[in-house]
Motif scaffolding. Structure first.
Motif, short mmCIF file in Angstrom:
data_model
loop_
_atom_site.label_atom_id
_atom_site.label_comp_id
_atom_site.label_asym_id
_atom_site.label_seq_id
_atom_site.Cartn_x
_atom_site.Cartn_y
_atom_site.Cartn_z
N SER A 167 0.82 -1.22 0.00
CA SER A 167 0.00 0.00 0.00
C SER A 167 0.85 1.26 0.00
N ALA A 168 2.08 1.16 0.54
CA ALA A 168 2.96 2.34 0.63
C ALA A 168 4.07 2.33 -0.40
N ARG A 169 4.16 1.25 -1.18
CA ARG A 169 5.32 1.08 -2.07
C ARG A 169 5.42 2.17 -3.13
N ASN A 170 4.30 2.67 -3.60
CA ASN A 170 4.31 3.68 -4.68
C ASN A 170 4.47 5.11 -4.17
N LEU A 171 4.55 5.28 -2.86
CA LEU A 171 4.65 6.63 -2.29
C LEU A 171 6.12 6.97 -2.04
N LYS A 172 6.58 8.08 -2.61
CA LYS A 172 7.98 8.46 -2.49
C LYS A 172 8.39 8.77 -1.06
N LYS A 173 7.45 9.34 -0.29
CA LYS A 173 7.81 9.80 1.05
C LYS A 173 7.32 8.86 2.16
N ALA A 174 7.08 7.61 1.80
CA ALA A 174 6.63 6.65 2.82
C ALA A 174 7.42 5.36 2.70
N GLU A 175 7.73 4.77 3.84
CA GLU A 175 8.44 3.50 3.86
C GLU A 175 7.92 2.67 5.02
N VAL A 176 7.82 1.38 4.78
CA VAL A 176 7.31 0.46 5.80
C VAL A 176 8.36 -0.62 6.05
N MET A 177 8.61 -0.91 7.33
CA MET A 177 9.56 -1.98 7.64
C MET A 177 9.23 -2.58 9.00
N GLY A 178 9.73 -3.79 9.22
CA GLY A 178 9.51 -4.46 10.49
C GLY A 178 10.39 -3.89 11.59
N ALA A 179 9.95 -4.03 12.82
CA ALA A 179 10.69 -3.47 13.96
C ALA A 179 12.09 -4.07 14.07
N ALA A 180 12.25 -5.33 13.67
CA ALA A 180 13.55 -5.98 13.79
C ALA A 180 14.53 -5.50 12.73
N SER A 181 14.04 -4.77 11.72
CA SER A 181 14.89 -4.36 10.60
C SER A 181 15.30 -2.90 10.62
N ILE A 182 14.82 -2.13 11.58
CA ILE A 182 15.10 -0.69 11.55
C ILE A 182 16.60 -0.44 11.77
N ASN A 183 17.07 0.63 11.18
CA ASN A 183 18.47 1.03 11.35
C ASN A 183 18.55 2.54 11.49
N ALA A 184 19.70 3.02 11.88
CA ALA A 184 19.87 4.45 12.18
C ALA A 184 19.59 5.31 10.95
N TYR A 185 20.04 4.87 9.78
CA TYR A 185 19.84 5.68 8.57
C TYR A 185 18.36 5.88 8.27
N LYS A 186 17.58 4.80 8.30
CA LYS A 186 16.16 4.89 7.97
C LYS A 186 15.43 5.78 8.97
N VAL A 187 15.81 5.68 10.24
CA VAL A 187 15.15 6.49 11.28
C VAL A 187 15.49 7.97 11.09
N MET A 188 16.77 8.28 10.88
CA MET A 188 17.18 9.67 10.73
C MET A 188 16.68 10.28 9.41
N ASN A 189 16.51 9.46 8.39
CA ASN A 189 16.07 9.95 7.09
C ASN A 189 14.59 10.32 7.07
N ALA A 190 13.83 9.80 8.03
CA ALA A 190 12.39 10.08 8.09
C ALA A 190 12.12 11.34 8.90
N ASP A 191 11.07 12.05 8.50
CA ASP A 191 10.64 13.21 9.28
C ASP A 191 9.85 12.77 10.50
N VAL A 192 9.03 11.74 10.31
CA VAL A 192 8.16 11.25 11.38
C VAL A 192 8.26 9.74 11.47
N LEU A 193 8.31 9.24 12.70
CA LEU A 193 8.36 7.80 12.95
C LEU A 193 6.99 7.38 13.48
N VAL A 194 6.29 6.53 12.73
CA VAL A 194 5.00 6.00 13.17
C VAL A 194 5.22 4.56 13.62
#
Length: 209
Positions: A167-194
């Motif tokens: 559902s989020a794959r086609n959105l440039k400003k959205a990314e979905v990942m599992g809790a076990a896969s998060i890393n510092a780059y993905k967290v810092m690159n996002a404006d908001v963490l849901v």
């Protein structure tokens, strides 16, 4: 640290989620963040860039002109780097950009990234949800309800959910990942963490064990 738990309609559920101070309230370490992001970006590189040097060019090795007296630079054969179409000086060669980082360093980097998001009040906790079928419109409705449309959003699920991911794959400003896969780059690159409620428990188990 406590934050209100919202539903996907953006309404408060009346529950509060506790953010572990050992993760979200630490003093962020900028140097460790730099090392982790550098490693992540380096690991994404293919390292296949290659250009031909003088010895690898195909062409005659006949000397084109006199050594002196021509009024220009010495150039030797047709493969000389000073000529158009000649070899390249010190060009790129295939190499491996991957680096190693200690596990404790990577854990501290993830804690630092999450701490920065907590300091900036850019962590939103929502109750667990799923989609019956992939639908981008449903994902967009969630961002509208949470008043984060137009921002870079990283949605952290307890486990990977194919319908939510698609559902989020086609959105440039959205990314979905599992809790076990998060890393510092993905967290810092996002404006908001849901973050989904159960994801908090998974993150705690990984970063505080």
């Amino acid at each position: 640290m406590e934050v209100n738990v919202l539903n996907i309609q953006g309404q408060e559920t009346g529950r509060k989620a506790v953010l572990n101070d050992a993760i979200y309230a630490i003093e962020p370490n900028d140097h460790v963040l730099y090392l982790d992001v550098k490693q992540y970006l380096g690991n994404q590189r293919q390292g296949t860039a290659k250009s031909k040097e003088r010895s690898e060019m195909s062409g005659s090795t006949r000397k084109l002109g006199r050594q002196k007296g021509g009024g220009g630079a010495r150039r030797g054969d047709i493969n000389s780097p000073v000529l158009v179409g000649g070899g390249r000086v010190f060009g790129p060669k295939p190499r491996d950009y991957r680096t190693k980082l200690n596990l404790k360093t990577k854990v501290l980097a993830r804690k630092s990234a999450l701490a920065y998001k907590a300091q900036e009040n850019n962590i939103i906790v929502v109750e667990d949800f799923t989609f019956d079928a992939p639908k981008t419109k449903d994902f967009l409705n969630i961002t509208k309800n949470l008043k984060i449309e137009g921002k870079k959003v990283l949605l952290v699920l307890p486990v990977e959910d194919k319908n939510v991911y698609l559902s989020a794959r086609n959105l440039k400003k959205a990314e979905v990942m599992g809790a076990a896969s998060i890393n510092a780059y993905k967290v810092m690159n996002a404006d908001v963490l849901v973050v989904c409620e159960k994801s908090l428990q998974t993150i705690d188990e990984i970063l505080t064990k």
